[in-house]
Design an enzyme around this catalytic site. Structure first.
Site, PDB file in Angstrom:
ATOM      1  N   PRO A 240       0.862  -1.332  -0.119  1.00 23.45           N
ATOM      2  CA  PRO A 240      -0.197  -0.275  -0.257  1.00 23.45           C
ATOM      3  C   PRO A 240       0.875   1.091   0.079  1.00 23.45           C
ATOM      4  O   PRO A 240       0.169   2.602   0.380  1.00 23.45           O
ATOM      5  CB  PRO A 240      -1.337  -0.115   1.148  1.00 23.45           C
ATOM      6  N   CYS A 353       7.693 -10.565   5.397  1.00 19.24           N
ATOM      7  CA  CYS A 353       7.029 -10.916   6.137  1.00 19.24           C
ATOM      8  C   CYS A 353       6.829 -11.954   6.091  1.00 19.24           C
ATOM      9  O   CYS A 353       5.442 -12.653   6.851  1.00 19.24           O
ATOM     10  CB  CYS A 353       5.527  -9.384   5.982  1.00 19.24           C
TER      11      CYS A 353
END
Length: 420
Positions: A240, A353
């Site tokens: 994002p 991640c």
């Protein structure tokens, strides 16, 4: 006479939570997928549904074990999902027993599962009365993690699992010179931490673009690139946009590449709110190339996302070992694609991640065999988070770190230099 489903009062929050949990359990559908498809528009109802479903998924293994002695036979999957929702309300969300039991009984009747309403009533009343006794001796940390993940995490498994049981706080990254909103806690890395459930859009400075949401661990990859003003950087898989924003405020000329148009649109909107400049490019990172070679590439590669389990506990029950292996192949291809974008001697900051070694250290080792040079991070660079520096000079976090302050996401990062 029991009421027809159409006569039972609506409960859109629990209906959506039920759809989310059933989607994960029965169809291996990600939580956000069901949430995005829902016609429910009220933000508070959606947030409540998300919280209930996430609580179920966060504690699903131990709650399943707690229920076993109370069930003579295995109920249909939707009924088990409803029972788990009831246990979650009783054991983890402090819902009054009458409400926890009544809402699940109504849910079953509303969903055409009325024959199981009596079972739910009896089982959940027993949990309300004897829950502590039923839970005695259960190893919740172990039960709430699938066996393959527990094995893969090795000595870190218990610390990681303990971190998963907490709702994740909200971390903000401030623009240079911005004043932190009131009520936050300043973290060692400079993030400002707020309690879970904080409505970020209502914080002072949001409309002015003074900050963006970014987990403390996620702030480090862009910082570890050590970008100087005027350098050219490609941010691959950029949405994002938190890392894009970090690179932009550092003064870099940023090319933010995102394959999906909807995600690229969100990235543009975030940059507009922050009043930051970056060239957003909708393209496949494996195929796109800049017109001129760049100084650095930041690759936050698509991965299993096991590091985000505090926020996305559905990953626990949706992902499989074969998914990790498939992603690792794509990560190798993305690393090599990034190399084609770099000037000789340019830097690639590889990050995921993920808590899986197959997506972190093993990908770096494979890259070194293909000619990349690992450039270790220094203790000075990670002075704010010394526990994250590995013996190999890479960066590794997991949800059990900073436990007293609310934990952090799991990240792996390494700095690679292109030799030619």
């Amino acid at each position: 006479m029991s009421k027809a489903p159409s006569q039972i009062p609506a409960d859109p929050t629990r209906d959506l939570a039920f759809d989310i949990v059933c989607g994960v359990v029965e169809h291996r559908r990600m939580l956000e997928t069901t949430l995005d498809r829902s016609p429910l528009t009220d933000p508070r109802d959606r947030a409540s549904a998300h919280r209930l479903a996430a609580t179920v998924l966060r504690h699903m293994g131990s709650m399943t074990e707690l229920l076993q002695p109370l069930l003579r036979r295995e109920p249909p999957a939707p009924v088990r999902c409803a029972l788990l929702m009831g246990v979650a309300q009783l054991r983890h969300l402090e819902t009054p027993p009458h409400a926890a039991v009544g809402t699940i009984v109504s849910l079953l009747r509303r969903r055409g599962l009325a024959p199981f309403a009596g079972l739910a009533n009896a089982v959940l009343r027993r949990v309300a009365r004897d829950g502590d006794e039923l839970a005695e001796g259960l190893d919740a940390d172990r039960l709430d993690v699938p066996a393959w993940l527990w094995t893969a995490w090795g000595h870190r498994a218990r610390d990681i699992a303990a971190g998963l049981h907490r709702e994740a706080p909200i971390d903000l990254t401030l623009k240079p010179g911005a004043v932190a909103p009131e009520g936050g806690e300043m973290m060692p890395n400079g993030s400002v931490r707020f309690a879970p459930g904080t409505r970020v859009t209502e914080l002072e400075g949001f409309e002015e673009g003074a900050f963006w949401v970014q987990d403390a661990a996620a702030t480090m990859p862009a910082r570890l690139l050590n970008i100087s003003p005027g350098q050219s950087v490609v941010d691959l898989c950029a949405a994002p946009g938190g890392k894009t924003a970090q690179l932009a405020v550092a003064g870099a000329k940023v090319y933010a590449v995102e394959r999906e148009e909807t995600r690229a649109r969100r990235l543009k909107q975030n940059l507009e709110r922050l009043r930051l400049d970056a060239e957003v490019i909708i393209a496949d990172a494996l195929q796109w190339q800049p017109e001129e070679k760049v100084d650095a590439v930041l690759l936050d590669a698509p991965c299993s996302a096991t590091g985000t389990l505090r926020r996305h506990p559905d990953v626990l029950w949706v992902k499989r070992p074969r998914d990790v292996l498939a992603l690792a192949k794509d990560q190798d291809r993305l690393i090599d694609a990034a190399g084609a974008m770099l000037k000789p001697g340019g830097i690639l900051l590889y990050a995921v991640c993920s808590l899986q070694d197959e997506e972190g250290p093993q990908r770096v080792a494979a890259a070194v065999k293909r000619g990349w040079v690992l450039e270790p991070f220094t203790a000075e660079e990670l002075a704010a988070m010394p526990e994250t520096l590995t013996k190999q000079g890479t960066f590794r976090t997991h949800p059990g770190m900073w436990a007293e302050q609310g934990g952090m996401d799991g990240f792996f990062a390494a700095r690679l230099r292109k030799t030619a």
